[in-house]
Design an enzyme around this catalytic site. Sequence first.
Site, PDB file in Angstrom:
ATOM      1  N   ASP A  20       0.878  -1.163   0.000  1.00  0.00           N
ATOM      2  CA  ASP A  20       0.000   0.000   0.000  1.00  0.00           C
ATOM      3  C   ASP A  20       0.921   1.220   0.000  1.00  0.00           C
ATOM      4  O   ASP A  20       1.447   1.613   1.043  1.00  0.00           O
ATOM      5  CB  ASP A  20      -0.899   0.001   1.235  1.00  0.00           C
ATOM      6  CG  ASP A  20      -1.822   1.198   1.270  1.00  0.00           C
ATOM      7  OD1 ASP A  20      -2.250   1.662   0.201  1.00  0.00           O
ATOM      8  OD2 ASP A  20      -2.116   1.681   2.384  1.00  0.00           O
ATOM      9  N   GLU A  51      -1.261  -1.152  -4.776  1.00  0.00           N
ATOM     10  CA  GLU A  51      -2.440  -0.320  -5.003  1.00  0.00           C
ATOM     11  C   GLU A  51      -2.138   0.690  -6.098  1.00  0.00           C
ATOM     12  O   GLU A  51      -1.119   1.384  -6.046  1.00  0.00           O
ATOM     13  CB  GLU A  51      -2.843   0.412  -3.727  1.00  0.00           C
ATOM     14  CG  GLU A  51      -4.117   1.227  -3.913  1.00  0.00           C
ATOM     15  CD  GLU A  51      -4.581   1.882  -2.636  1.00  0.00           C
ATOM     16  OE1 GLU A  51      -5.224   1.196  -1.827  1.00  0.00           O
ATOM     17  OE2 GLU A  51      -4.281   3.072  -2.456  1.00  0.00           O
ATOM     18  N   ASP A  53      -2.730   1.144   6.955  1.00  0.00           N
ATOM     19  CA  ASP A  53      -1.853   0.884   5.807  1.00  0.00           C
ATOM     20  C   ASP A  53      -1.390  -0.569   5.797  1.00  0.00           C
ATOM     21  O   ASP A  53      -1.242  -1.175   4.733  1.00  0.00           O
ATOM     22  CB  ASP A  53      -0.631   1.811   5.835  1.00  0.00           C
ATOM     23  CG  ASP A  53      -1.023   3.256   6.026  1.00  0.00           C
ATOM     24  OD1 ASP A  53      -1.310   3.928   5.028  1.00  0.00           O
ATOM     25  OD2 ASP A  53      -1.072   3.699   7.193  1.00  0.00           O
TER      26      ASP A  53
END
Length: 178
Positions: A12, A73, A146
């Site tokens: 992430d 991501e 996260d």
Amino acid sequence: MNLKGLRVMGIDPGLTRCGLSVVEAGHGRAVIPISVGIVRTPATAELPERLLRLSTGVNQWMDDYRPDVVAVERVFERGNVSTVIHTAHASGVLVLAAAQRGIPVHMYTPSEVKKAVSGNGRADKKQMTAMITRILGLAEPPQPADAADALALAVCHCWRAPLLARTAALLNSEGTKK
């Protein structure tokens, strides 16, 4: 297609906090958590120093856990141009680390990950953390968000990898028939 044993690193990307995770695909939809954490960079540091810290952290994880594939991501517009640019810088460093090792990278939008993990493309952070905790059989929810997001990315890829592999095989077989 059984991808049991596939080691997936979920990332992430973020400049202040970058979530990192490693999971292993089990039998069917089972996913085994290996590790989860974050790399932090101080907001007061200059951009090059922050990117270097991210690079060092992700490279250490890749060396330690040797993933077969990386799920990241996809950077998307969040309304704050500065945040998007910083996230894009971070993402580039993280993807480069995988490319330098010849590790395939798959990018997923937040809504793709949410849909895969929770069944709802608009799930909030609390729902996603609860689902990841349940799916992976964790004793406690991963913190901060996260870290949970990095796990969700890795799980998403584990569940999508069989379809991606079948599609690639089909496309390859079509190419050889011509």
